[in-house]
Scaffold this motif. Structure first.
Motif, PDB file in Angstrom:
ATOM      1  N   THR A 108      14.600  56.873  62.287  1.00  0.00           N
ATOM      2  CA  THR A 108      15.194  55.572  62.591  1.00  0.00           C
ATOM      3  C   THR A 108      14.572  54.934  63.821  1.00  0.00           C
ATOM      4  OG1 THR A 108      17.317  56.321  61.662  1.00  0.00           O
ATOM      5  CG2 THR A 108      17.362  54.384  63.083  1.00  0.00           C
ATOM      6  N   VAL A 109      14.431  55.705  64.902  1.00  0.00           N
ATOM      7  CA  VAL A 109      14.097  55.138  66.208  1.00  0.00           C
ATOM      8  C   VAL A 109      12.605  55.166  66.505  1.00  0.00           C
ATOM      9  CG1 VAL A 109      14.486  55.419  68.703  1.00  0.00           C
ATOM     10  CG2 VAL A 109      16.375  55.728  67.100  1.00  0.00           C
ATOM     11  N   SER A 153      10.267  52.039  66.596  1.00  0.00           N
ATOM     12  CA  SER A 153      10.578  50.916  67.472  1.00  0.00           C
ATOM     13  C   SER A 153      10.146  51.119  68.920  1.00  0.00           C
ATOM     14  CB  SER A 153      12.087  50.636  67.439  1.00  0.00           C
ATOM     15  OG  SER A 153      12.824  51.716  67.984  1.00  0.00           O
ATOM     16  N   LEU A 154       9.703  52.322  69.272  1.00  0.00           N
ATOM     17  CA  LEU A 154       9.336  52.607  70.664  1.00  0.00           C
ATOM     18  C   LEU A 154       7.861  53.002  70.746  1.00  0.00           C
ATOM     19  CD1 LEU A 154      12.432  54.731  71.778  1.00  0.00           C
ATOM     20  CD2 LEU A 154      12.015  52.297  72.210  1.00  0.00           C
ATOM     21  N   VAL A 189       7.246  57.941  76.063  1.00  0.00           N
ATOM     22  CA  VAL A 189       7.931  58.130  74.779  1.00  0.00           C
ATOM     23  C   VAL A 189       7.320  59.314  74.040  1.00  0.00           C
ATOM     24  CG1 VAL A 189       8.258  57.072  72.505  1.00  0.00           C
ATOM     25  CG2 VAL A 189       8.698  55.742  74.581  1.00  0.00           C
ATOM     26  N   LEU A 192      15.907  58.622  74.853  1.00  0.00           N
ATOM     27  CA  LEU A 192      15.340  57.735  73.835  1.00  0.00           C
ATOM     28  C   LEU A 192      16.407  56.808  73.262  1.00  0.00           C
ATOM     29  CD1 LEU A 192      13.050  60.356  72.068  1.00  0.00           C
ATOM     30  CD2 LEU A 192      12.246  58.267  73.199  1.00  0.00           C
ATOM     31  N   SER A 193      17.633  57.307  73.121  1.00  0.00           N
ATOM     32  CA  SER A 193      18.729  56.451  72.646  1.00  0.00           C
ATOM     33  C   SER A 193      19.005  55.338  73.646  1.00  0.00           C
ATOM     34  CB  SER A 193      19.994  57.278  72.421  1.00  0.00           C
ATOM     35  OG  SER A 193      19.819  58.224  71.399  1.00  0.00           O
ATOM     36  N   ASN A 223      16.624  52.740  73.245  1.00  0.00           N
ATOM     37  CA  ASN A 223      16.852  52.017  71.993  1.00  0.00           C
ATOM     38  C   ASN A 223      18.063  51.089  72.070  1.00  0.00           C
ATOM     39  OD1 ASN A 223      16.262  51.685  69.064  1.00  0.00           O
ATOM     40  ND2 ASN A 223      18.286  52.632  68.817  1.00  0.00           N
ATOM     41  N   LYS A 227      24.641  51.881  69.708  1.00  0.00           N
ATOM     42  CA  LYS A 227      23.700  51.144  68.859  1.00  0.00           C
ATOM     43  C   LYS A 227      22.852  52.096  68.027  1.00  0.00           C
ATOM     44  CE  LYS A 227      19.749  47.980  68.972  1.00  0.00           C
ATOM     45  NZ  LYS A 227      18.824  48.900  68.270  1.00  0.00           N
ATOM     46  N   THR A 228      22.408  53.191  68.644  1.00  0.00           N
ATOM     47  CA  THR A 228      21.554  54.134  67.934  1.00  0.00           C
ATOM     48  C   THR A 228      22.292  54.775  66.769  1.00  0.00           C
ATOM     49  OG1 THR A 228      20.253  54.567  69.928  1.00  0.00           O
ATOM     50  CG2 THR A 228      20.171  56.228  68.184  1.00  0.00           C
ATOM     51  N   ASP A 250      22.417  52.252  64.046  1.00  0.00           N
ATOM     52  CA  ASP A 250      21.089  52.134  63.434  1.00  0.00           C
ATOM     53  C   ASP A 250      20.833  53.306  62.480  1.00  0.00           C
ATOM     54  OD1 ASP A 250      20.664  49.858  64.951  1.00  0.00           O
ATOM     55  OD2 ASP A 250      19.310  50.823  66.389  1.00  0.00           O
TER      56      ASP A 250
END
Length: 414
Positions: A119-120, A123-124, A157, A176-177, A180, A185-186, A189
């Motif tokens: 998921t994450v 985006s990073l 990251v 990391l969350s 994000n 929110k994480t 997501d």
């Protein structure tokens, strides 16, 4: 730039063997004053799977117990399997070769980190650097597995993902969350992404897989999630790394310290006396009080690529989840072409032209009970094939084909 070692690289450090601790013997308890001994308490019975589960991927997958359809000449399944739930699937075609309580919704432990990463991670940017704050580390559960992230220190990251995959670091997950947009929110997501993947048994409460009421997934869902993650190059790189250097303390005026971290996946490292599995490419292991041991693995032999998930084996011992996974890999490679599929891994919702089956009951009502088109050639999935990469000197590519729906397979799945 340091050099990372991929699966089945020869490890230079000697393996540590836990010391045996002698436990004093105890005398049998004295009988009560009336001379009558009480009968021993019966062992607590293991929970039974629900009588009816989700049928996403095929009707047979919704039935309790083992589902397999052996053709003439097929090898028998391993006889010593104790996992509450497991599944063997072809990573390329999505065919489910065999399963056991595939949709039983169980605590996932750190295998939930596969969904977090899938998921994450996109985006990073991996070269983004973040200075950790006290707020970033809030909520890391007591007894969590940690990689060693420190407040007021900077990490890329890339460093943090290595901490997630190799050491299952809940501290790295929380940082990391925060990057994000925060834990809440994480989690949202991740839940949305699970639903897009049609991993409908999954209910996310914490992004790191830490035990929490109502946090569940299933062997079927974890396999779907792993298959999605393995399409991402960075995901493959991280889950296929055996050992790496992680940033340590930074003291003013001195070069930053680094320390070695090693993957906790014993089928990759051989730690604990278990033999590394030839061709293993990841993916993620976990262990908590509520979940027991969980593991999803990907492996390749020749042109065949398999995914295996095992949840909560009853045999006990630190190696049982790996031993049962290895046995299912061996069976799956030997059974290729000799079994009739009992189900299939469905494509994401946005690409599913012929949805299969019914989802699990809603999370509110029963939270813890217990490509291109259909059939086309999908996005290439490269698997870092462990020893295979060492032998052949390259990356093995899997052409993922979204499985056909019932219209394409007739009565195969019922």
């Amino acid at each position: 730039m340091y050099v990372k070692k991929t699966a089945l690289t020869v490890l230079s450090a000697a393996l540590l063997v836990p010391a045996m601790i002698a436990v004093p013997a105890h005398a049998a308890p004295a009988p009560p004053a009336d001379g009558k001994r009480q009968p021993p308490k019966a062992a607590k019975a293991a929970p039974a799977p629900p009588a009816s589960m989700s049928t996403v991927g095929g009707a047979l997958l919704g039935r309790p117990g083992t589902q397999v359809d052996l053709l003439p000449g097929a090898p028998a399944l391993p006889s010593n399997l104790t996992g509450r739930s497991w599944i063997v699937a072809d990573a390329e075609s999505g065919e489910v070769l065999a399963s056991h309580n595939a949709h039983w919704r169980l605590p996932p432990a750190s295998t939930m980190k596969m969904l977090f990463a899938d998921t994450v991670l996109p985006s990073l940017p991996k070269d983004q650097v973040h200075k950790v704050t006290d707020e970033d580390m809030e909520g890391v559960g007591p007894g969590s597995s940690l990689v060693g992230v420190k407040e007021d220190h900077e990490y890329s990251v890339h460093d943090l993902w290595l901490g997630v995959f190799l050491r299952s670091g809940n501290d790295a997950v929380h940082v990391l969350s925060a990057m994000n947009g925060g834990i809440e929110k994480t989690v949202k997501d991740m839940q949305a992404h699970a639903e897009e993947l049609q991993a409908l048994d999954t209910h996310v409460v914490s992004p790191d897989g830490y035990d929490a009421p109502e946090q569940v997934s299933s062997a079927y869902d974890l396999t779907l999630i792993a298959r999605s993650g393995l399409q991402k190059q960075d995901f493959r790189e991280y889950c296929g790394t055996v050992e790496a250097r992680f940033p340590g303390l930074q003291q003013p005026g001195k070069p930053r310290d680094f320390f070695e971290i090693q993957n906790t996946n014993r089928l990759m490292t051989g730690v604990g006396g278990i033999s590394p599995y030839k061709g293993i490419a990841g993916v993620k292991n976990g262990n908590t009080t509520m979940a027991g041991s969980t593991f999803t693995g990907a492996a390749q032999k020749g042109e065949r690529k398999l995914l295996v998930t095992v949840m909560n084996p009853g045999a006990g011992g630190a190696n049982s989840v790996y031993e049962e996974t290895a046995a299912l890999f061996d069976w799956g490679f030997a059974a290729a072409g000799k079994v009739k599929p009992v189900g299939e891994l469905v494509p994401p919702k946005s690409e599913d032209t012929s949805p299969l089956g019914s989802p699990a009951q809603s999370h509110e009502n029963n939270p813890s009970a217990g490509g291109v088109g259909s059939g086309g050639i999908g996005t290439a999935l490269g698997v870092v094939g462990g020893a295979l990469a060492v032998l052949a000197g390259g990356v093995f590519v899997v052409n993922r084909r979204w499985p056909r729906g019932r219209r394409g397979r007739g009565e195969d799945l019922v």
